[in-house]
Design an enzyme around this catalytic site. Sequence first.
Site, mmCIF file in Angstrom:
data_model
loop_
_atom_site.group_PDB
_atom_site.id
_atom_site.type_symbol
_atom_site.label_atom_id
_atom_site.label_comp_id
_atom_site.label_asym_id
_atom_site.label_seq_id
_atom_site.Cartn_x
_atom_site.Cartn_y
_atom_site.Cartn_z
ATOM 1 N N SER A 409 0.817 -1.208 0.000
ATOM 2 C CA SER A 409 0.000 0.000 0.000
ATOM 3 C C SER A 409 0.854 1.263 0.000
ATOM 4 O O SER A 409 0.312 2.351 -0.038
ATOM 5 C CB SER A 409 -1.000 -0.002 1.146
ATOM 6 O OG SER A 409 -0.424 -0.485 2.309
ATOM 7 N N HIS A 430 -3.126 -2.695 -5.919
ATOM 8 C CA HIS A 430 -3.469 -2.339 -4.542
ATOM 9 C C HIS A 430 -4.962 -2.528 -4.309
ATOM 10 O O HIS A 430 -5.779 -1.711 -4.724
ATOM 11 C CB HIS A 430 -3.042 -0.878 -4.273
ATOM 12 C CG HIS A 430 -3.280 -0.463 -2.862
ATOM 13 N ND1 HIS A 430 -3.581 0.822 -2.505
ATOM 14 C CD2 HIS A 430 -3.273 -1.174 -1.710
ATOM 15 C CE1 HIS A 430 -3.738 0.884 -1.197
ATOM 16 N NE2 HIS A 430 -3.567 -0.312 -0.699
ATOM 17 N N GLU A 442 -6.296 0.009 -7.158
ATOM 18 C CA GLU A 442 -5.293 0.921 -7.722
ATOM 19 C C GLU A 442 -4.281 0.082 -8.501
ATOM 20 O O GLU A 442 -3.677 -0.838 -7.946
ATOM 21 C CB GLU A 442 -4.593 1.707 -6.610
ATOM 22 C CG GLU A 442 -5.443 2.824 -6.028
ATOM 23 C CD GLU A 442 -4.734 3.620 -4.941
ATOM 24 O OE1 GLU A 442 -5.040 4.812 -4.783
ATOM 25 O OE2 GLU A 442 -3.884 3.041 -4.223
ATOM 26 N N ASN A 480 -4.281 6.471 -0.328
ATOM 27 C CA ASN A 480 -3.728 6.563 1.023
ATOM 28 C C ASN A 480 -2.879 7.817 1.203
ATOM 29 O O ASN A 480 -2.780 8.352 2.301
ATOM 30 C CB ASN A 480 -2.916 5.306 1.353
ATOM 31 C CG ASN A 480 -3.829 4.148 1.723
ATOM 32 O OD1 ASN A 480 -5.039 4.349 1.924
ATOM 33 N ND2 ASN A 480 -3.289 2.951 1.796
#
Length: 699
Positions: A409, A430, A442, A480
């Site tokens: 991540s 991801h 992702e 994130n």
Amino acid sequence: MSEPVSYEHDQRIVVITINNPPVNALSRHVRGGLFDAIQQFNADDAADVAVIVGGGRLFIGGADISEFGKPLVSPSLPEVISAIERCEKPVVAAIHGTALGGGLEVAMGAHYRIAQTDTKLGLPEVKLGLLPGAGGTQRLPRLIGVDQALSMISSGAPIVATRALELGLVDRVESGPDIRPAAVAFAQEIQAQGGAIRRTGELPRPEASAELIQQWRTRLEKSARGEVAALSAMASVEAATRMDIGDGLVEERRLFQALMDTPQRASLIHAFFAERRVSKLPELRDIKAQPIAHIGVIGGGTMGAGIATSAVLNGFVVTLVERDQASADKARNTIAGNLAAGIKRGKLNDAQRDQILEHQLSTVSEYEALQDADLIIEAVFESMEVKKAVFEALDRVAKLGAILATNTSYLNIDEIAAMTKRPEAVLGLHFFSPAHVMKLLEVVVADKTSPEVVSTAFSLAKRLGKIAVRSGVCDGFIGNRMLVHYRAAADHMVLDGASPYQIDKALKAYGFAMGPYAVGDLAGLDIGYATRQRKAPDRHPRDRYPAWADELYHLGRLGQKTGKGYYLYPEGSRQGVEDPEVDALIEQTRKSLGIERRTFTDEEIVRRYITAMVNEAARIVDEGIALRPSDIDVVLLSGYGFPRWRGGPMHVADQLGLDTILANIMEFAEEDDHFWQPAPLLKTLVDQKRKFASLDLST
Ligand code: 3H9
């Protein structure tokens, strides 16, 4: 180019075909063509029955969404459908593939309906912030009753043809490969039986008790959470119980036009097109995806097991590798548990589960079992050393041409790829937890990842029912990285005087699925703590550090899993309860830092949160990490609980005006000009009086 609507004879049956690829949307030329064809049929002495059929893979995908918000070119869809219904000779709708929105409304305007077995029929308008505005709210309850009609209209979810037959929405279901001959045969039967005309609008007003209407109102008010369309659609259906078709259609039109003018409609349609634009990558033009049948997964924790579950549920063969057989067996149990939960939710049946566990899934402890895998996804512990070792090993066992993906991540995928002799085959995939539920994926493209590999990842996402968004490599990728930034803005507000509970409430009231602290409890406070530790070496002396959150971590308050985090979760409850101890602990931190507590309005909380989100997103676009602003919206909508009816942060920023966002930043910078530095792209766009959307169009 073929005519959008064609008219041909099959003996005394007329076949009217709509040809407007890709989805036969009811664009102005189609409406005009259909209207003319119906007039022609009325005057055609050589024709007794007309069949309306869709050319290509479906009947009609609905009104042309791209025309919304622009001046209407007549004939309008309600006019076309009224012309079909008023027709003096029978009209049959021959439905295959999909009939959505205006498409189903056309079918309901016809006198008879025949559908192919697996056809999907639905009125998804509420998902676009609208209601069925071409008679759907008046004709559907006349055909299937108010309760069923409200169920279809308020959810927007389609039903299959066999169910539509049970409900009386279609007259006949046909299993053959081609609907047209079946519909012509049906038309001949109708002709032979005297050609009766059945106008849906002439059916009696549907009945509904006051209790039923009240039950629906209560249910929809509860689920709407700020969305207006479903309740308005309900009001329109309710009108059908009180009015004749003519007045009902006028009332429906009035409510439809009112929704058309709402920002919610614009936001939801932005979201619709953003989700379709996101898979259009200039670099992938003419690049074919590689075939994928066998997927390897390394690591059987929550993430690995979730990825494996998603893959087996969508027909892939999966080999999951764990460090020893006991861990592999544990992973198998987790996957079996996920499948069992899927059975409860009606996603699969017992037989399908057995087939998956017996034939599609193996859980082993040797990498050699991955020799035949077309794609291997690593989901092991988040450590560069561990991942490097995994990729070295994978490079040895994976077959030539296999794709190697990491589910990291935040780690640098270029570094991971460098451990292999095939960096062009390495990328990030991801997933978001739980991976078999969450829509977002992702696709992280490293320096050397080849276009074929990226193309394959996008095609894989489609097969997994996920929405893939391209991201470049940076700490946290798109989602994130943004989360860290807007969560920091929230933490600053806490330091200055807001309680985490007020922040969560304000953001929920704005429409977020959850506030950041409830999310923190769900993910685990250890995750946030680990992120802060990782970033510690880069910490700037002026960064405002949430020491109070570290303290909660050290107290063992890790969130839902320990029964305590920012909230309390008594007796395993998933609903958090506010904890005065947390407030006290935060107040101590404030005192130790000499901060005098101030109050925040909910409006200011939302303004700061969204402004932080947009500012970081502008940097992400500027750096080329995200391809375009609307991709950011897709990430936040599909992975981070942003309210869909607001369209995503970039759309919100465009609506507010980028100058307003910039003015917010300058205002907040008066207290903290370290955190609140305007992104260069934001300043440029303000100078040029442009919106983020102007960048969506140019890619
Ligand atoms: C309505 O009907 C209002 C009425 O009640 C009242 C009116 C007065 N219009 O999704 P795909 C484009 S509201 C324009 O990848 P699939 C889409 O953007 C409407 N364009 O295909 C894409 O373009 P591009 C109610 C549309 O096979 C291309 O078609 N109807 C429309 O995965 C392919 O789309 C809906 O809400 C449209 N209506 O799925 C249905 N639909 O290639 C919305 C699609 O340039 N549509 N496009 O990116 C869908 O749900 C899916 O497209 C469908 C096909 C299931 C039909």
